[in-house]
Motif scaffolding. Structure first.
Motif: not given
Length: 429
Positions: A247, A251, A255-256, A259, A262-263
Protein backbone atom coordinates in the motif's frame (compact mmCIF):
# COMPACT_ATOMS: atom_id res chain seq x y z
CA UNK A 1 -4.83 -58.48 50.08
CA UNK A 2 -1.80 -56.22 50.51
CA UNK A 3 -2.18 -53.65 53.25
CA UNK A 4 -1.18 -50.11 52.34
CA UNK A 5 0.94 -48.12 54.85
CA UNK A 6 -2.04 -45.90 55.69
CA UNK A 7 -4.30 -48.92 56.20
CA UNK A 8 -1.68 -50.64 58.40
CA UNK A 9 -1.99 -47.78 60.88
CA UNK A 10 -5.77 -47.76 60.60
CA UNK A 11 -7.93 -47.77 63.69
CA UNK A 12 -11.59 -48.50 63.15
CA UNK A 13 -13.70 -45.37 63.74
CA UNK A 14 -16.32 -45.49 66.44
CA UNK A 15 -19.96 -46.18 65.63
CA UNK A 16 -22.09 -43.53 63.98
CA UNK A 17 -24.95 -41.88 65.90
CA UNK A 18 -27.40 -44.15 64.06
CA UNK A 19 -25.42 -47.24 65.11
CA UNK A 20 -25.31 -46.05 68.72
CA UNK A 21 -29.07 -45.59 68.77
CA UNK A 22 -29.51 -49.05 67.24
CA UNK A 23 -27.23 -50.57 69.94
CA UNK A 24 -29.26 -48.97 72.71
CA UNK A 25 -32.49 -50.26 71.23
CA UNK A 26 -31.07 -53.77 70.74
CA UNK A 27 -29.64 -53.84 74.27
CA UNK A 28 -32.99 -52.86 75.80
CA UNK A 29 -34.92 -55.38 73.72
CA UNK A 30 -32.49 -58.19 74.61
CA UNK A 31 -32.68 -57.29 78.30
CA UNK A 32 -36.48 -57.47 78.24
CA UNK A 33 -36.45 -60.80 76.38
CA UNK A 34 -33.94 -62.36 78.79
CA UNK A 35 -35.98 -61.16 81.79
CA UNK A 36 -39.05 -62.74 80.20
CA UNK A 37 -37.20 -66.00 79.60
CA UNK A 38 -35.89 -65.92 83.18
CA UNK A 39 -39.46 -65.61 84.41
CA UNK A 40 -40.57 -68.54 82.25
CA UNK A 41 -37.74 -70.83 83.31
CA UNK A 42 -38.22 -69.97 86.97
CA UNK A 43 -41.97 -70.53 86.73
CA UNK A 44 -41.40 -73.88 85.03
CA UNK A 45 -38.86 -74.93 87.63
CA UNK A 46 -36.13 -75.32 85.01
CA UNK A 47 -32.67 -74.84 86.51
CA UNK A 48 -29.23 -76.26 85.89
CA UNK A 49 -28.22 -75.56 89.46
CA UNK A 50 -30.16 -78.25 91.22
CA UNK A 51 -32.93 -76.09 92.52
CA UNK A 52 -30.70 -73.49 94.17
CA UNK A 53 -32.28 -70.25 93.05
CA UNK A 54 -31.51 -66.80 94.56
CA UNK A 55 -34.21 -64.33 95.42
CA UNK A 56 -36.06 -62.62 92.56
CA UNK A 57 -34.38 -59.19 92.99
CA UNK A 58 -30.96 -60.81 92.69
CA UNK A 59 -32.05 -62.77 89.63
CA UNK A 60 -33.21 -59.56 87.98
CA UNK A 61 -30.00 -57.79 88.98
CA UNK A 62 -27.68 -60.36 87.39
CA UNK A 63 -29.83 -60.60 84.27
CA UNK A 64 -29.75 -56.83 83.78
CA UNK A 65 -26.02 -56.68 84.60
CA UNK A 66 -25.31 -59.23 81.88
CA UNK A 67 -27.62 -57.87 79.15
CA UNK A 68 -27.88 -54.10 79.55
CA UNK A 69 -24.19 -53.35 78.70
CA UNK A 70 -25.00 -54.45 75.12
CA UNK A 71 -26.36 -50.91 74.70
CA UNK A 72 -22.73 -49.75 74.43
CA UNK A 73 -21.14 -52.77 72.76
CA UNK A 74 -19.73 -50.83 69.76
CA UNK A 75 -18.95 -47.62 71.59
CA UNK A 76 -16.88 -49.19 74.39
CA UNK A 77 -16.37 -52.82 73.29
CA UNK A 78 -13.54 -53.60 75.71
CA UNK A 79 -15.35 -52.41 78.82
CA UNK A 80 -18.61 -54.06 77.73
CA UNK A 81 -16.92 -57.43 77.13
CA UNK A 82 -15.25 -57.34 80.56
CA UNK A 83 -18.41 -56.26 82.42
CA UNK A 84 -20.60 -58.87 80.73
CA UNK A 85 -18.03 -61.63 81.32
CA UNK A 86 -17.64 -60.80 84.99
CA UNK A 87 -21.40 -60.53 85.49
CA UNK A 88 -21.90 -63.84 83.65
CA UNK A 89 -19.37 -65.66 85.84
CA UNK A 90 -20.65 -64.21 89.11
CA UNK A 91 -24.24 -64.89 88.05
CA UNK A 92 -23.30 -68.53 87.47
CA UNK A 93 -21.64 -68.72 90.83
CA UNK A 94 -24.78 -67.24 92.40
CA UNK A 95 -26.91 -69.81 90.53
CA UNK A 96 -28.83 -67.25 88.50
CA UNK A 97 -31.22 -69.48 86.57
CA UNK A 98 -31.14 -67.89 83.06
CA UNK A 99 -28.49 -69.49 80.87
CA UNK A 100 -30.11 -69.99 77.48
CA UNK A 101 -29.98 -66.38 76.23
CA UNK A 102 -27.21 -64.97 78.42
CA UNK A 103 -24.75 -67.32 76.67
CA UNK A 104 -25.71 -65.58 73.43
CA UNK A 105 -25.15 -62.20 75.08
CA UNK A 106 -21.64 -63.27 76.06
CA UNK A 107 -21.04 -64.40 72.47
CA UNK A 108 -22.19 -60.99 71.16
CA UNK A 109 -19.88 -59.15 73.58
CA UNK A 110 -16.80 -61.12 72.50
CA UNK A 111 -17.76 -60.71 68.84
CA UNK A 112 -18.21 -56.94 69.25
CA UNK A 113 -14.80 -56.65 70.89
CA UNK A 114 -13.19 -58.47 67.97
CA UNK A 115 -15.07 -56.39 65.39
CA UNK A 116 -14.80 -52.94 67.02
CA UNK A 117 -11.78 -53.02 69.35
CA UNK A 118 -9.58 -50.06 68.34
CA UNK A 119 -6.43 -51.45 70.00
CA UNK A 120 -6.02 -54.83 68.28
CA UNK A 121 -3.39 -56.16 70.67
CA UNK A 122 -5.47 -55.32 73.73
CA UNK A 123 -8.66 -56.66 72.14
CA UNK A 124 -6.90 -59.94 71.39
CA UNK A 125 -5.63 -60.48 74.92
CA UNK A 126 -8.93 -59.48 76.54
CA UNK A 127 -10.75 -62.09 74.45
CA UNK A 128 -8.15 -64.71 75.24
CA UNK A 129 -8.39 -63.85 78.93
CA UNK A 130 -12.19 -64.07 78.93
CA UNK A 131 -12.09 -67.41 77.12
CA UNK A 132 -9.48 -68.78 79.52
CA UNK A 133 -11.54 -67.67 82.53
CA UNK A 134 -14.68 -69.31 81.15
CA UNK A 135 -12.89 -72.60 80.51
CA UNK A 136 -11.31 -72.49 83.95
CA UNK A 137 -14.78 -72.05 85.41
CA UNK A 138 -16.02 -74.96 83.24
CA UNK A 139 -13.24 -77.28 84.37
CA UNK A 140 -13.80 -76.42 88.02
CA UNK A 141 -17.53 -77.02 87.61
CA UNK A 142 -16.92 -80.40 85.96
CA UNK A 143 -14.38 -81.33 88.62
CA UNK A 144 -16.98 -80.61 91.33
CA UNK A 145 -19.99 -82.11 89.57
CA UNK A 146 -18.63 -85.29 88.05
CA UNK A 147 -17.36 -86.96 91.28
CA UNK A 148 -20.75 -86.31 92.90
CA UNK A 149 -22.75 -87.73 90.02
CA UNK A 150 -24.50 -91.05 90.52
CA UNK A 151 -26.02 -93.59 88.16
CA UNK A 152 -29.50 -92.22 88.95
CA UNK A 153 -28.50 -88.92 87.37
CA UNK A 154 -28.07 -90.76 84.06
CA UNK A 155 -30.85 -93.34 84.24
CA UNK A 156 -32.13 -92.29 80.78
CA UNK A 157 -28.71 -92.40 79.09
CA UNK A 158 -28.77 -94.56 75.94
CA UNK A 159 -25.53 -93.75 74.09
CA UNK A 160 -22.50 -95.99 73.77
CA UNK A 161 -20.17 -93.55 75.59
CA UNK A 162 -19.83 -93.42 79.36
CA UNK A 163 -22.21 -90.69 80.66
CA UNK A 164 -19.56 -88.81 82.62
CA UNK A 165 -17.25 -88.70 79.59
CA UNK A 166 -20.14 -87.53 77.39
CA UNK A 167 -21.00 -84.70 79.79
CA UNK A 168 -17.37 -83.52 79.93
CA UNK A 169 -16.81 -83.69 76.16
CA UNK A 170 -20.16 -82.04 75.44
CA UNK A 171 -19.45 -79.12 77.77
CA UNK A 172 -15.96 -78.58 76.37
CA UNK A 173 -17.00 -78.97 72.70
CA UNK A 174 -19.95 -76.57 72.96
CA UNK A 175 -17.82 -73.91 74.64
CA UNK A 176 -14.99 -74.34 72.11
CA UNK A 177 -17.47 -73.73 69.30
CA UNK A 178 -19.11 -70.73 71.00
CA UNK A 179 -15.89 -68.94 71.90
CA UNK A 180 -14.10 -70.00 68.72
CA UNK A 181 -16.86 -68.66 66.46
CA UNK A 182 -17.12 -65.44 68.50
CA UNK A 183 -13.38 -64.84 68.08
CA UNK A 184 -13.32 -65.86 64.40
CA UNK A 185 -16.31 -63.84 63.24
CA UNK A 186 -15.12 -60.80 65.19
CA UNK A 187 -11.80 -60.93 63.35
CA UNK A 188 -13.61 -61.35 60.02
CA UNK A 189 -15.78 -58.29 60.70
CA UNK A 190 -12.77 -56.12 61.61
CA UNK A 191 -10.78 -57.32 58.58
CA UNK A 192 -13.75 -56.60 56.34
CA UNK A 193 -13.99 -53.05 57.70
CA UNK A 194 -10.26 -52.52 57.18
CA UNK A 195 -10.45 -53.76 53.59
CA UNK A 196 -13.37 -51.45 52.93
CA UNK A 197 -11.20 -48.61 54.24
CA UNK A 198 -8.38 -49.68 51.92
CA UNK A 199 -10.75 -49.72 48.95
CA UNK A 200 -11.92 -46.22 49.84
CA UNK A 201 -8.29 -45.05 50.02
CA UNK A 202 -7.50 -46.56 46.64
CA UNK A 203 -10.66 -45.13 45.12
CA UNK A 204 -9.72 -41.69 46.46
CA UNK A 205 -6.19 -42.06 45.08
CA UNK A 206 -7.60 -43.16 41.73
CA UNK A 207 -9.95 -40.17 41.62
CA UNK A 208 -7.06 -37.85 42.46
CA UNK A 209 -4.91 -39.48 39.77
CA UNK A 210 -7.68 -39.16 37.20
CA UNK A 211 -8.24 -35.52 38.14
CA UNK A 212 -4.50 -34.85 37.79
CA UNK A 213 -4.45 -36.62 34.41
CA UNK A 214 -7.40 -34.53 33.23
CA UNK A 215 -5.70 -31.33 34.36
CA UNK A 216 -2.50 -32.30 32.56
CA UNK A 217 -4.47 -33.18 29.44
CA UNK A 218 -6.27 -29.83 29.54
CA UNK A 219 -2.96 -27.97 30.02
CA UNK A 220 -1.31 -29.87 27.19
CA UNK A 221 -4.25 -29.31 24.86
CA UNK A 222 -4.41 -25.62 25.69
CA UNK A 223 -0.70 -25.30 25.04
CA UNK A 224 -1.09 -27.03 21.71
CA UNK A 225 -4.01 -24.80 20.74
CA UNK A 226 -2.11 -21.71 21.86
CA UNK A 227 0.84 -22.63 19.67
CA UNK A 228 -1.43 -23.20 16.72
CA UNK A 229 -3.02 -19.80 17.35
CA UNK A 230 0.45 -18.31 17.62
CA UNK A 231 1.22 -19.57 14.13
CA UNK A 232 -2.05 -18.08 12.85
CA UNK A 233 -1.33 -14.69 14.47
CA UNK A 234 2.22 -14.69 13.14
CA UNK A 235 0.87 -15.42 9.66
CA UNK A 236 -1.61 -12.55 9.82
CA UNK A 237 0.99 -10.13 11.14
CA UNK A 238 3.33 -11.13 8.30
CA UNK A 239 0.52 -10.61 5.78
CA UNK A 240 -0.22 -7.20 7.32
CA UNK A 241 3.40 -6.21 6.86
CA UNK A 242 3.40 -7.26 3.21
CA UNK A 243 0.10 -5.52 2.51
CA UNK A 244 1.15 -2.33 4.30
CA UNK A 245 4.39 -2.26 2.29
CA UNK A 246 2.47 -2.74 -0.95
CA UNK A 247 0.00 0.00 0.00
CA UNK A 248 2.84 2.40 0.80
CA UNK A 249 4.44 1.82 -2.58
CA UNK A 250 1.26 2.49 -4.59
CA UNK A 251 -0.15 5.20 -2.33
CA UNK A 252 0.89 8.05 -4.64
CA UNK A 253 0.38 6.12 -7.89
CA UNK A 254 -2.89 4.17 -7.50
CA UNK A 255 -5.26 5.21 -4.70
CA UNK A 256 -7.69 2.31 -5.32
CA UNK A 257 -4.97 -0.31 -4.89
CA UNK A 258 -3.73 1.45 -1.78
CA UNK A 259 -7.28 1.50 -0.39
CA UNK A 260 -7.71 -2.25 -1.07
CA UNK A 261 -4.40 -2.98 0.61
CA UNK A 262 -5.37 -0.94 3.66
CA UNK A 263 -8.75 -2.73 3.87
CA UNK A 264 -6.93 -6.03 3.77
CA UNK A 265 -4.60 -4.82 6.52
CA UNK A 266 -7.65 -3.80 8.57
CA UNK A 267 -9.30 -7.22 8.22
CA UNK A 268 -6.04 -9.02 8.99
CA UNK A 269 -5.55 -6.82 12.07
CA UNK A 270 -9.02 -7.63 13.37
CA UNK A 271 -8.44 -11.33 12.84
CA UNK A 272 -5.00 -11.18 14.44
CA UNK A 273 -6.34 -9.33 17.49
CA UNK A 274 -9.14 -11.89 17.87
CA UNK A 275 -6.70 -14.78 17.59
CA UNK A 276 -4.30 -13.06 19.97
CA UNK A 277 -7.04 -12.73 22.57
CA UNK A 278 -7.67 -16.46 22.42
CA UNK A 279 -4.00 -17.27 22.49
CA UNK A 280 -3.34 -15.19 25.60
CA UNK A 281 -6.18 -16.95 27.36
CA UNK A 282 -4.72 -20.37 26.65
CA UNK A 283 -0.96 -19.92 26.56
CA UNK A 284 1.15 -21.90 29.02
CA UNK A 285 4.90 -21.73 29.42
CA UNK A 286 6.85 -24.52 27.80
CA UNK A 287 10.14 -24.71 25.96
CA UNK A 288 9.33 -27.74 23.79
CA UNK A 289 8.88 -27.17 20.10
CA UNK A 290 5.73 -28.58 18.53
CA UNK A 291 5.33 -29.40 14.87
CA UNK A 292 1.71 -28.56 14.10
CA UNK A 293 0.33 -30.17 10.99
CA UNK A 294 -1.65 -27.79 8.85
CA UNK A 295 -5.38 -28.42 8.62
CA UNK A 296 -8.62 -26.68 7.88
CA UNK A 297 -12.12 -27.01 6.49
CA UNK A 298 -10.68 -27.25 2.98
CA UNK A 299 -8.85 -30.44 3.96
CA UNK A 300 -11.80 -32.38 5.39
CA UNK A 301 -11.95 -34.42 2.15
CA UNK A 302 -8.55 -35.87 3.00
CA UNK A 303 -9.76 -36.98 6.44
CA UNK A 304 -12.80 -38.68 4.97
CA UNK A 305 -10.71 -40.33 2.29
CA UNK A 306 -8.44 -41.82 4.97
CA UNK A 307 -11.49 -42.99 6.95
CA UNK A 308 -12.88 -44.58 3.78
CA UNK A 309 -9.64 -46.48 3.26
CA UNK A 310 -10.05 -47.78 6.83
CA UNK A 311 -13.42 -49.30 5.91
CA UNK A 312 -15.95 -46.56 6.63
CA UNK A 313 -18.52 -45.34 4.13
CA UNK A 314 -18.17 -41.56 4.39
CA UNK A 315 -20.21 -38.60 3.22
CA UNK A 316 -19.49 -34.90 3.47
CA UNK A 317 -22.20 -32.27 3.14
CA UNK A 318 -21.81 -28.49 3.14
CA UNK A 319 -24.99 -26.47 3.69
CA UNK A 320 -25.53 -22.75 3.47
CA UNK A 321 -23.30 -20.17 1.85
CA UNK A 322 -19.68 -20.80 2.82
CA UNK A 323 -17.79 -17.82 4.17
CA UNK A 324 -14.07 -17.44 4.78
CA UNK A 325 -13.26 -18.63 8.29
CA UNK A 326 -10.45 -17.48 10.56
CA UNK A 327 -7.59 -19.93 10.32
CA UNK A 328 -7.84 -20.91 13.97
CA UNK A 329 -11.56 -21.63 13.63
CA UNK A 330 -11.04 -23.60 10.45
CA UNK A 331 -8.30 -25.59 12.20
CA UNK A 332 -10.56 -26.20 15.22
CA UNK A 333 -13.29 -27.67 12.97
CA UNK A 334 -10.69 -29.84 11.27
CA UNK A 335 -9.40 -31.16 14.61
CA UNK A 336 -12.90 -31.91 15.89
CA UNK A 337 -13.78 -33.91 12.78
CA UNK A 338 -10.42 -35.66 13.00
CA UNK A 339 -10.99 -36.68 16.64
CA UNK A 340 -14.58 -37.76 15.98
CA UNK A 341 -13.46 -40.00 13.10
CA UNK A 342 -10.70 -41.46 15.28
CA UNK A 343 -13.20 -42.34 18.02
CA UNK A 344 -15.55 -43.87 15.45
CA UNK A 345 -12.82 -46.11 14.06
CA UNK A 346 -11.54 -47.13 17.51
CA UNK A 347 -14.70 -47.64 19.53
CA UNK A 348 -17.91 -47.54 17.55
CA UNK A 349 -17.84 -50.56 15.28
CA UNK A 350 -19.57 -48.34 12.72
CA UNK A 351 -19.96 -48.92 8.99
CA UNK A 352 -20.66 -45.34 7.93
CA UNK A 353 -20.07 -41.78 9.07
CA UNK A 354 -21.72 -38.58 7.94
CA UNK A 355 -20.00 -35.18 8.26
CA UNK A 356 -21.97 -31.99 7.74
CA UNK A 357 -20.81 -28.38 7.79
CA UNK A 358 -23.62 -25.84 8.12
CA UNK A 359 -23.08 -22.13 7.53
CA UNK A 360 -25.81 -20.27 9.37
CA UNK A 361 -26.46 -16.55 9.65
CA UNK A 362 -24.15 -15.97 12.59
CA UNK A 363 -22.78 -19.46 13.30
CA UNK A 364 -21.00 -22.31 11.67
CA UNK A 365 -21.89 -25.84 12.79
CA UNK A 366 -20.00 -29.11 12.38
CA UNK A 367 -21.95 -32.35 12.82
CA UNK A 368 -20.34 -35.81 12.76
CA UNK A 369 -22.69 -38.80 13.06
CA UNK A 370 -21.94 -42.52 12.75
CA UNK A 371 -24.09 -45.66 12.88
CA UNK A 372 -22.03 -47.46 15.52
CA UNK A 373 -22.77 -48.62 19.03
CA UNK A 374 -24.33 -45.66 20.79
CA UNK A 375 -24.27 -47.57 24.11
CA UNK A 376 -20.53 -47.02 24.33
CA UNK A 377 -20.83 -43.38 25.28
CA UNK A 378 -18.76 -43.86 28.42
CA UNK A 379 -16.02 -45.71 26.55
CA UNK A 380 -15.88 -43.14 23.77
CA UNK A 381 -15.55 -40.19 26.12
CA UNK A 382 -13.26 -41.85 28.65
CA UNK A 383 -10.11 -40.76 26.86
CA UNK A 384 -8.56 -37.33 26.38
CA UNK A 385 -10.04 -36.66 22.93
CA UNK A 386 -13.20 -35.12 24.34
CA UNK A 387 -11.11 -32.81 26.51
CA UNK A 388 -9.35 -31.53 23.39
CA UNK A 389 -12.67 -30.98 21.64
CA UNK A 390 -14.08 -29.02 24.53
CA UNK A 391 -10.98 -26.87 24.83
CA UNK A 392 -11.05 -25.98 21.14
CA UNK A 393 -14.75 -25.20 21.22
CA UNK A 394 -14.35 -23.16 24.41
CA UNK A 395 -11.46 -21.20 22.88
CA UNK A 396 -13.84 -20.00 20.16
CA UNK A 397 -16.79 -19.36 22.50
CA UNK A 398 -18.70 -22.28 20.97
CA UNK A 399 -20.93 -25.06 22.23
CA UNK A 400 -20.14 -28.79 22.07
CA UNK A 401 -22.60 -31.67 22.50
CA UNK A 402 -21.84 -35.40 22.30
CA UNK A 403 -24.03 -38.44 22.81
CA UNK A 404 -26.13 -41.15 21.18
CA UNK A 405 -28.31 -40.37 18.21
CA UNK A 406 -31.87 -39.60 19.35
CA UNK A 407 -33.49 -38.84 16.00
CA UNK A 408 -33.74 -40.59 12.66
CA UNK A 409 -35.40 -43.89 11.74
CA UNK A 410 -32.92 -46.24 13.42
CA UNK A 411 -31.92 -44.06 16.37
CA UNK A 412 -28.61 -45.86 16.37
CA UNK A 413 -25.19 -44.28 16.44
CA UNK A 414 -23.19 -41.53 18.04
CA UNK A 415 -23.07 -37.80 17.30
CA UNK A 416 -20.55 -35.03 17.86
CA UNK A 417 -21.91 -31.56 17.19
CA UNK A 418 -20.15 -28.22 17.67
CA UNK A 419 -21.40 -24.70 17.01
CA UNK A 420 -19.11 -21.71 16.67
CA UNK A 421 -20.14 -18.05 16.49
CA UNK A 422 -18.83 -16.38 13.35
CA UNK A 423 -16.58 -13.42 13.99
CA UNK A 424 -17.46 -10.05 12.48
CA UNK A 425 -14.54 -10.36 10.06
CA UNK A 426 -15.86 -13.65 8.69
CA UNK A 427 -19.41 -12.34 8.36
CA UNK A 428 -18.33 -9.17 6.56
CA UNK A 429 -16.10 -11.15 4.23
Amino acid sequence: MTTTPLAAQWSRPGPTPEQRRADVLIGLVVTVLVLLNMTLTTSAGVSVFGGRVPALPEQVFWTVAICLPLCWRRRWPEAVAIVISVAFLVGQLRAAPEQQLTSGVLFAAIYALGAWGRDRRRAKWIRIGITAAMFLYLFITLAIFLPRASESDFEHASGFLPPLLAVAVNGILVNVLIFGFAYFFGEIAWTSARREHELELRAEQLRASQAEARELAVSDERLRIARELHDVVAHHVSVMGVQASAGRRVLDKDASKARAALESVEQSARTAVDELRRMLGLLRQSGDAVDVAAGGVDRLDELLTNAGEAGLATTLGVYGDPVPLPESLSLAIYRIVQEALTNTLKHAGATSVDVRIRYLAHEVEVDVTDDGRSVLVGQRTAGMGLIGMRERVSAHDGVLSTGPVTDGPSRRGFRVRARFPLTRVAVEA
